[in-house]
Design an enzyme around this catalytic site. Structure first.
Site, PDB file in Angstrom:
ATOM      1  N   ARG A 242       0.829  -1.201   0.000  1.00  0.00           N
ATOM      2  CA  ARG A 242       0.000   0.000   0.000  1.00  0.00           C
ATOM      3  C   ARG A 242       0.867   1.255   0.000  1.00  0.00           C
ATOM      4  O   ARG A 242       1.799   1.374   0.798  1.00  0.00           O
ATOM      5  CB  ARG A 242      -0.910  -0.022   1.229  1.00  0.00           C
TER       6      ARG A 242
ATOM      7  N   GLU B 206      -2.838  -7.841  -5.371  1.00  0.00           N
ATOM      8  CA  GLU B 206      -4.243  -8.198  -5.564  1.00  0.00           C
ATOM      9  C   GLU B 206      -4.411  -9.640  -6.031  1.00  0.00           C
ATOM     10  O   GLU B 206      -5.345 -10.319  -5.625  1.00  0.00           O
ATOM     11  CB  GLU B 206      -4.916  -7.245  -6.559  1.00  0.00           C
TER      12      GLU B 206
ATOM     13  N   GLN C 296      -8.789 -14.577  -2.262  1.00  0.00           N
ATOM     14  CA  GLN C 296      -9.163 -15.678  -1.366  1.00  0.00           C
ATOM     15  C   GLN C 296      -8.034 -16.049  -0.403  1.00  0.00           C
ATOM     16  O   GLN C 296      -7.923 -17.211   0.010  1.00  0.00           O
ATOM     17  CB  GLN C 296      -9.570 -16.916  -2.180  1.00  0.00           C
ATOM     18  N   THR C 297      -7.174 -15.093  -0.108  1.00  0.00           N
ATOM     19  CA  THR C 297      -6.013 -15.388   0.723  1.00  0.00           C
ATOM     20  C   THR C 297      -5.812 -14.258   1.730  1.00  0.00           C
ATOM     21  O   THR C 297      -5.976 -13.086   1.387  1.00  0.00           O
ATOM     22  CB  THR C 297      -4.762 -15.541  -0.167  1.00  0.00           C
TER      23      THR C 297
ATOM     24  N   TYR D   7     -13.486  -8.190  -9.772  1.00  0.00           N
ATOM     25  CA  TYR D   7     -12.971  -7.528  -8.568  1.00  0.00           C
ATOM     26  C   TYR D   7     -11.606  -6.905  -8.799  1.00  0.00           C
ATOM     27  O   TYR D   7     -11.368  -5.732  -8.510  1.00  0.00           O
ATOM     28  CB  TYR D   7     -12.889  -8.489  -7.372  1.00  0.00           C
TER      29      TYR D   7
ATOM     30  N   ASP E 290     -15.648  -7.258  -3.136  1.00  0.00           N
ATOM     31  CA  ASP E 290     -15.030  -8.484  -2.631  1.00  0.00           C
ATOM     32  C   ASP E 290     -15.866  -8.983  -1.455  1.00  0.00           C
ATOM     33  O   ASP E 290     -16.944  -8.466  -1.189  1.00  0.00           O
ATOM     34  CB  ASP E 290     -13.580  -8.215  -2.208  1.00  0.00           C
TER      35      ASP E 290
ATOM     36  N   CYS F  75     -16.219  -4.430  10.435  1.00  0.00           N
ATOM     37  CA  CYS F  75     -17.413  -5.185  10.031  1.00  0.00           C
ATOM     38  C   CYS F  75     -17.011  -6.622   9.720  1.00  0.00           C
ATOM     39  O   CYS F  75     -17.198  -7.122   8.616  1.00  0.00           O
ATOM     40  CB  CYS F  75     -18.046  -4.507   8.811  1.00  0.00           C
TER      41      CYS F  75
ATOM     42  N   CYS G 217     -17.754   1.633  14.416  1.00  0.00           N
ATOM     43  CA  CYS G 217     -18.001   1.769  12.972  1.00  0.00           C
ATOM     44  C   CYS G 217     -18.461   3.170  12.577  1.00  0.00           C
ATOM     45  O   CYS G 217     -19.416   3.697  13.149  1.00  0.00           O
ATOM     46  CB  CYS G 217     -19.050   0.747  12.523  1.00  0.00           C
TER      47      CYS G 217
ATOM     48  N   THR H  13     -10.595 -27.163  -0.714  1.00  0.00           N
ATOM     49  CA  THR H  13     -11.880 -26.470  -0.705  1.00  0.00           C
ATOM     50  C   THR H  13     -13.028 -27.449  -0.939  1.00  0.00           C
ATOM     51  O   THR H  13     -14.075 -27.338  -0.318  1.00  0.00           O
ATOM     52  CB  THR H  13     -11.908 -25.382  -1.793  1.00  0.00           C
TER      53      THR H  13
END
Length: 347
Positions: free
Chosen positions: A24, A40, A45-46, A122, A140, A192, A202, A299
């Site tokens: 970032r 990304e 999923q990680t 996404y 996402d 959240c 929040c 999975t």
DNA sequence: GATTCGTGGGG
DNA sequence: TCCCCAAGAAT
């Protein structure tokens, strides 16, 4: 509350709580599209924690998209080993070559990004927003959860996706779209959360329908997943006179595609008897069974493995021998490393 | 729309 | 121990 002020409120929260992540850009700095893209893909999923060390080692080894494009695919697979979803690594390499071929610059809009391998709805939106500060609605798992609670959406995932997406899009501001995208995902990741959300902290508490109803944890609703079949297989631990072990490369497509493996027999619902497993072994040998059962949960498959050990004089066709202290140089996924560990321990 | 694709951590 | 799920994509 007007949507413009909701975005402003979230951005104000983000400015106060902005997390430091390796990929970032710091406040005011320009994001590097290569780093944004690489992170990304890894983050699909990680978890952030799992990605951290992989991102650092990839960046150190391949500082640019051109460098990554020039690497042998097997080096990329080896570096990716353990992170899972290996089609991502193959597509990462393919995508790097596509970008290098167009001069090394990523497309700066969603439509262009969407054409690249491994980049879906996404990721295209995320790169457009975060790397190029274009208005794009990221959707996402975090955003799905935040929006489902905010509007207390009754329909269940995955059917609810279009509805949630439209709501997410209507919330996305024209100003600071990159920061907004990261802010709404951070909100889902830190406040959240799926369980025990910290609603008291929040910034959208006042506007949240689920908070008002006191049932935030019930959203998003989801349709139950099909149960995981249990499959059984035997792994053949084949050692050479010098102590090395026999590996084989899996076919390019499908589960663990392109990765290395300890050869196994067919994964099937019925457990293999010792004699059956000996009968279908890759080569003739005096097979002896090793202690310990291995369980590895994918999975969609619950895999149960037993081990047979055999001593070979020559490496079977299409396979290779690797010394135990060099196994880190091979593209061995976690399930195969589990087998190695059990076999070494079991003698 | 439904399936296939990994792995590790948290509750 | 078991279940959930994570900055999803491709087919």
């Amino acid at each position: 509350m007007p949507k413009e002020s909701m975005a402003e409120q979230l951005l104000a929260w983000y400015d106060r709580h902005r997390r430091v992540l390796p990929w970032r850009a710091k406040a005011g700095e320009t994001a590097d599209p290569y780093r944004v893209w690489l992170s990304e893909i890894m983050l699909q999923q990680t978890t952030v924690a799992a990605v951290g060390p992989y991102f650092a080692s990839f960046l150190a080894r391949w500082p640019s998209v051109e460098a990554l494009a020039a690497a042998p695919l097997d080096d990329v697979l080896t570096a990716w080993a353990g992170l899972g979803y290996y089609a991502r690594a193959r597509n990462l390499h393919k995508c790097a070559q596509a970008v290098a071929a167009r001069g090394g610059d990523f497309p700066s809009d969603e439509a262009g990004l969407l054409e690249l391998p491994g980049i879906g709805a996404y990721t295209a939106a995320a790169i457009a927003a975060i790397a190029f500060d274009q208005r794009a609605a990221v959707m996402d798992g975090n955003v799905e959860r935040v929006v489902a609670r905010l509007y207390r959406v009754q329909s269940a995932l995955p059917a609810a996706k279009p509805e949630l997406r439209a709501l997410a899009d209507s919330l996305t501001p024209d100003q600071r779209p990159g920061d907004y995208a990261q802010a709404v995902m951070d909100l889902g990741a830190t406040i959240c959360t799926p369980r025990k959300p910290r609603c008291a902290l929040c910034p959208w508490r006042e506007a949240c329908a689920a908070f008002k109803a006191g049932d935030a944890e019930d959203y998003p609703r989801k349709t139950p997943k099909p149960e995981r079949p249990i499959l059984h297989a035997t792994a053949y631990w084949m050692t050479m006179p010098d102590g090395s072990v026999v590996l084989r490369r899996r076919k390019e497509e499908g589960l663990l595609g392109g990765m290395m493996e300890i050869p196994t027999n067919t994964w099937r619902a019925t457990p293999w008897t010792l004699d059956e497993a000996r009968g279908v072994a890759p080569v003739a040998a005096a097979w002896r069974d090793l202690p310990g059962n291995i369980r590895h949960v994918f999975t969609h498959i619950d895999l149960r493995l037993t081990l047979l050990s055999g001593s070979l004089r020559k490496v079977p066709d299409g396979m290779l021998a690797a010394s135990l202290d060099k196994l880190g140089d091979y593209a061995l996924p976690s399930v195969m490393r589990k087998i190695v560990s059990a076999a070494v321990k079991g003698g």
